[in-house]
Design an enzyme around this catalytic site. Structure first.
Site, PDB file in Angstrom:
ATOM      1  N   CYS A  45      87.539  50.827 -20.607  1.00  0.00           N
ATOM      2  CA  CYS A  45      88.366  50.225 -21.673  1.00  0.00           C
ATOM      3  C   CYS A  45      88.589  48.769 -21.304  1.00  0.00           C
ATOM      4  O   CYS A  45      87.637  47.992 -21.342  1.00  0.00           O
ATOM      5  CB  CYS A  45      89.642  51.006 -21.951  1.00  0.00           C
ATOM      6  SG  CYS A  45      90.631  51.530 -20.543  1.00  0.00           S
ATOM      7  N   SER A  46      89.793  48.382 -20.926  1.00  0.00           N
ATOM      8  CA  SER A  46      89.986  46.985 -20.526  1.00  0.00           C
ATOM      9  C   SER A  46      91.267  46.871 -19.719  1.00  0.00           C
ATOM     10  O   SER A  46      92.055  45.950 -19.929  1.00  0.00           O
ATOM     11  CB  SER A  46      90.016  46.067 -21.741  1.00  0.00           C
ATOM     12  OG  SER A  46      90.846  46.627 -22.721  1.00  0.00           O
ATOM     13  N   CYS A  74      86.962  46.717 -15.923  1.00  0.00           N
ATOM     14  CA  CYS A  74      87.283  48.057 -16.426  1.00  0.00           C
ATOM     15  C   CYS A  74      86.154  48.418 -17.378  1.00  0.00           C
ATOM     16  O   CYS A  74      86.084  47.888 -18.487  1.00  0.00           O
ATOM     17  CB  CYS A  74      88.623  48.064 -17.150  1.00  0.00           C
ATOM     18  SG  CYS A  74      88.978  49.657 -17.950  1.00  0.00           S
TER      19      CYS A  74
END
Lengths: 221, 216
Positions: B119-120, B116
């Site tokens: 973000c994560s 990603c």
């Protein structure tokens, strides 16, 4: 927004440091922060895109240096402040100086057992026709704006092929502004060498999930 | 309470920065006390969530999905068609970030890698909390640009006839890699198979799983 969070393709961050095994939370406060985020009684107008947009606006030096869950802290603190639910002084002291009304009581420990199964879905009914179909060639838009978006810089202006259609999903650019608008969502495959010409093209592909507004048609050549 | 407009978040960040304690542990403690006092959070519920994502939900959940797919071709087909529905068949109940689960399969010709960049995003309901490197800048910036170099840093050396499919989680779809079943595991039970499936193999930063079974 074109911000520090949009890291795809950037240089200068060094090698990846793999970890064989690590605890889910390095420190107790990280687990507490996760718990707060899952358990808080939230205003109806908060959503994941407002959270992401809030995190993206951390000062870049802090975005790059603060521990991950501390960034969650900062983002939730900013949202509490922005919603008028807490003041900076209250956040500093941990003591409430004004009460909050209009929010549901928070979930209890017993209710977590049921609420853990809740799954957020972002697909919505859509009355219109999708503009693109699988196998269409498309180009990612160059248009940027200062709000929240999920079209990374590294893909903008590049051409790819639609490989999947997912129906209509809530558009982050709108949702982050409090407008729940759904639009067709596609998975688009880009050749690695199209995105990053220094890479030898041996078939590797980068797939992104992109909303219709991020895409333009490419006439067949 | 006022409507929350994140356009002003930068100013809120500045204001918070100049007020709150510098130690994150103290900051979070103050936040919890404040929210409890305001009636916005119940500490017991925080404990319950913490326990779930510290002790119960982790890569072992995803490993069960992989093991079932290896042992049951019909299940594998359902899993690849609709991950969200297929994991429920196994009694997997945790719903965090698996509402649109897409499972991508490694083959002799294809290797999948999930990231990603913005973000994560991570399929928490099947993998638990993400590893630290997954959230760090080096992985997020480089996985989409030089995936083979990143894989090499994990000890994965891919021949050129294997294509890398990178999946950048830009929407609410979450990706789970179905690694290849190692040879020499014919006749193994699902528990034995699940025991060799690693977190990294389901993110795509590991390819060949060792066949030293620890399960039973």
């Amino acid at each position: 927004m074109d911000g520090i969070h949009d890291l795809g393709g950037e240089h200068g961050f060094g090698l990846v440091k793999p970890t064989a095994d690590e605890p889910p939370f390095k420190h107790d406060w990280e687990g507490r922060m996760l718990g707060i985020v899952r358990a808080i009684s939230r205003p109806r107008d908060w959503n994941v895109d407002k959270f992401r947009f809030t995190r993206e606006q951390l000062p870049p030096v802090e975005y790059l240096t603060r521990p991950y869950f501390d960034q969650w802290y900062r983002s939730y603190a900013a949202m509490l402040l922005g919603s008028g639910l807490a003041t900076a002084e209250e956040l500093a002291s941990g003591r409430s100086t004004h009460s909050v009304t209009g929010l549901a009581r928070p979930m209890s420990a017993a209710e977590v057992a049921t609420l853990r199964t809740a799954t957020a879905r972002f697909d919505r009914d859509y009355p219109g026709q999708p503009r693109f179909a699988v196998a269409d060639k498309v180009r990612a838009s160059l248009t940027a704006h200062s709000g929240h978006t999920r079209l990374p810089r590294y893909a903008r202006g590049h051409a790819g092929i639609v490989v999947a259609f997912h129906g209509a999903h809530v558009v982050p650019d709108e949702n982050s502004q409090g407008r729940s608008i759904a639009e067709p969502l596609y998975t688009v495959a880009f050749a690695l060498g199209e995105l990053f010409p220094e890479q030898t093209d041996i078939g590797d592909k980068v797939h992104l999930d992109l909303w219709e507004r991020y895409l333009e048609p490419v006439a067949p050549s | 309470m006022t409507a929350y407009d994140p356009k002003h978040a930068a100013e809120h960040h500045d204001e918070i920065h100049s007020h709150v304690p510098s130690d994150p542990a103290l900051r979070v403690k103050a936040l919890e006390s404040l929210l409890v006092e305001k009636g916005l959070v119940d500490s017991g519920a925080i404990d319950a969530w913490l326990e779930i994502y510290r002790d119960q939900v982790g890569p072992k959940v995803g490993a069960r999905v992989v093991a079932r797919a290896w042992n049951d071709v019909a299940y594998k087909a359902r899993l690849l068609a609709d991950g969200t529905t297929a994991i429920k068949e196994l009694g997997i109940q945790d719903g965090w970030a698996v509402g649109h689960l897409k499972v991508v399969e490694n083959t002799d010709q294809v290797h999948n890698l999930v990231v990603c960049t913005l973000c994560s995003c991570y399929p928490h309901g099947v993998l638990g909390m993400s590893p630290s490197w997954y959230k760090k800048e080096a992985y997020r910036s480089r996985a989409v640009r030089e995936p083979r170099a990143v894989l090499a840093e994990f000890g994965v050396k891919l021949p050129t006839h294997v294509t890398v499919n990178i999946w950048d989680s830009t929407a609410e779809l979450r990706y789970l890699v179905l690694p290849q079943r190692p040879s020499g595991t014919e006749g193994w039970t699902e528990n034995q198979l699940a025991a060799i499936v690693t977190r990294d193999s389901m993110i795509g930063t590991e390819r060949e799983l060792p066949t030293t079974s620890t399960g039973g």
